[in-house]
Every structure is written in C-alpha cells, then in structure tokens.
Design an enzyme around this catalytic site. Structure first.
Site, mmCIF file in Angstrom:
data_model
loop_
_atom_site.group_PDB
_atom_site.id
_atom_site.type_symbol
_atom_site.label_atom_id
_atom_site.label_comp_id
_atom_site.label_asym_id
_atom_site.label_seq_id
_atom_site.Cartn_x
_atom_site.Cartn_y
_atom_site.Cartn_z
ATOM 1 N N LYS A 129 0.783 -1.168 0.158
ATOM 2 C CA LYS A 129 0.002 -0.094 0.003
ATOM 3 C C LYS A 129 0.958 1.316 -0.189
ATOM 4 O O LYS A 129 1.826 1.391 0.799
ATOM 5 C CB LYS A 129 -1.013 -0.104 1.386
ATOM 6 N N ALA A 140 6.931 -0.281 7.975
ATOM 7 C CA ALA A 140 7.507 0.420 6.516
ATOM 8 C C ALA A 140 6.477 1.574 6.201
ATOM 9 O O ALA A 140 6.747 2.264 5.203
ATOM 10 C CB ALA A 140 8.032 -0.444 5.834
ATOM 11 N N GLY A 158 2.030 -3.785 5.090
ATOM 12 C CA GLY A 158 2.603 -4.954 5.885
ATOM 13 C C GLY A 158 1.372 -5.798 6.527
ATOM 14 O O GLY A 158 0.924 -6.351 5.709
ATOM 15 N N ASP A 188 -5.986 0.072 8.285
ATOM 16 C CA ASP A 188 -5.711 -0.047 6.931
ATOM 17 C C ASP A 188 -6.074 -1.123 6.268
ATOM 18 O O ASP A 188 -6.074 -1.268 5.104
ATOM 19 C CB ASP A 188 -4.047 -0.128 6.832
#
Length: 291
Positions: free
Chosen positions: A12, A102, A106, A141
């Site tokens: 993403k 990051a 993830g 997310d």
C-alpha cells in the site's frame, strides 16, 4: 499433492495523506489517496486438520505466528463471524517480501489477503460490507488493503471511495531498513486539523494530471517522521532528483519513501541509482495496480 490456495498482499502506498481531525477517542480522521504496487507478500494455504501459520521470506525473521499475528487474527475473526463457512482447517505460510513497520501496509495487507482467502473458500456468499466491517476491526488500513486498488480513504481509513480509473504509473520504493512505529509518529504530530484533500480531476487518466494534483497535497506525517528518522528526508530529496520523477514523498507513517514515474524505464533507472547510492537500503520498482 493438493495445489495451495494463494492470495497476494500488495504494498500500500499513500500518495497523499492529510490529517484532518483528532477525534475524542484519540484516533485521527484522515483523507488519503491510496494506491497499491505490484509488489507483494504472498499467503498460501493447504487444507489441514487445524489452522496454523508459518512465516518465511526476506523479512519473515522475528515475526510471531501466534494469536497476535494479524493473519491469525483475521482467520480467527472470520471463523467467529461465519463458523461453518470454511469447513477445513488451513495450514498457512506467509512469505514476507515487504519490509515490516514500513508504512506500506505490511500486516494490514497480509490480514486483508487472509480475509479474501477465507471469503473465496467459503461455502456461502460473504457480503462485502460485512467483510469490510470485520477488516476495520482488525486495523485502520485493512479495509483499503481488502480492495487493493486506487481509492480515497477517509475517517480512520474505513470510509472508502474506489476510483473507477487511474493513470498507468510506475513507482520506486526505498526503505532505509529502520522500523518506524505509527504511534511514535502521531505523538510528534503538531497540527491535527489540517485542510482536506483537494478535489481529484475527473477523469483522472494521465500521469501529468496526477502530478499537478499531488503538488497541492502533502503527507502530514512526513515532518514528524523525518524528525525521528532524518534519513527519510535525505531519501526524498535524492529520489526527487532522479530523471523523470513526478513526485517523491514518504508513504504512510514511514519510513518507506516512494518516487512516482510515468514509465517503467524511468522507474527502473531511478531504482538502479538509489541501489548504487544506498546498497544497505531496500529498493524496489514496480507498476501500480490500476482498475
């Protein structure tokens, strides 16, 4: 031997991220243009007596496989909501190709891949709205990662507006291999009530259009992240100078930086430049996934 079920968990990328309000519950309302790169973790599964998870790949070392793992939580949450939908246990293996902590999805992307896998194996239809509700309970997310296509995300990430068309672009991702916790970045955020995203062009079909629009946007988490990890700012500046770079910016809460390009050749050339300058960084180039 039974062929495994496979789901990809694409990276993403937040091309723009505006923090618009701090809520009473301590979370923040956001507006973000989210895209996904053709770079992914891979989740595969085979029928088994009970659910299990193993992890491998370049970034799999040190990740737990127990109940706290988002893949395990996604599967457990699905089974709790639809107890009889998937009749067999699953022996799952997650190949972690993407850096951890990051700012590129993830664990959220991995959880979304697990939900898509479970829905695909279900013996009855699973409503998209119900699957999205479950995704939102796993993490802010996860609903966007469930879609894995260009969209605008609002609220804490659960209000999604998928985009019917998007320019064919290429992206370079550079991570300095320094994990950065989202909570640490938000704690250092000064302004919590920034203005929202400008209206997107309609239709949005050309990289130049996207670049002009992005020039009027920000990632509000980039300044606090740079204070925590100064090399992020240096990577942004260096990537912005590579030939053909439309925009360089940090993704999400970092520490991954992206460069946006109009062609594959430009992106791969920029990736070579960054690898030569930073052999200890993770660098990858790929097309964006478009509708």
């Amino acid at each position: 031997m039974v062929e495994p079920f496979v789901q990809l968990a694409p990276a993403k990328v937040n091309l723009a991220l505006h923090v618009t309000r701090r809520r009473e519950d301590g979370y923040h309302d956001l507006e973000s243009l989210v895209v996904f790169a053709d770079l992914a973790d891979e989740l595969e599964a085979r029928p088994a007596a009970a659910d299990s998870l193993t992890i491998g790949g370049p970034f799999g070392k040190g990740l737990g496989t127990g109940e706290s793992n988002l893949v395990s939580r996604a599967v457990a949450g699905f089974r709790a909501r639809w107890p009889d939908a998937v009749e067999t246990g699953l022996a799952m293996h997650l190949t972690k190709n993407l850096p951890v902590a990051a700012g590129i999805g993830g664990g959220s992307a991995d959880a979304a891949a697990a939900l898509r896998m479970m829905a695909g194996l279900s013996n009855k239809p699973i409503a998209v709205s119900e699957l999205t509700d479950l995704a939102a309970r796993l993490g802010a997310d996860v609903p966007a990662c469930l879609v894995s296509a260009p969209l605008v995300a609002r609220g804490v990430g659960e209000v999604l507006a998928p985009l019917p068309e998007f320019p064919a672009c290429h992206i370079v991702l550079v991570n300095p291999m320094i994990p950065l916790a989202t909570a640490d970045v938000f704690r250092r955020l000064r302004a919590h009530d920034n203005y929202p995203l400008p209206e997107l062009p309609n239709p949005l079909t050309r990289p130049a259009q996207l670049g002009i629009w992005l020039a009027e946007t920000r990632n509000d988490l980039e300044p606090p992240a740079v204070k925590l990890v100064p090399v992020i700012g240096a990577i942004v500046d260096e990537l912005a100078q590579t030939q053909g770079c439309i925009l360089a910016r940090m993704s999400g809460s970092g520490a991954t930086v992206f460069g946006l390009f109009g062609s594959s050749g430009q992106a791969h050339q920029a990736a070579q430049v960054m690898r030569a300058s930073h052999p200890d960084h993770w660098v990858a180039a790929a097309p964006l996934l478009v509708p």
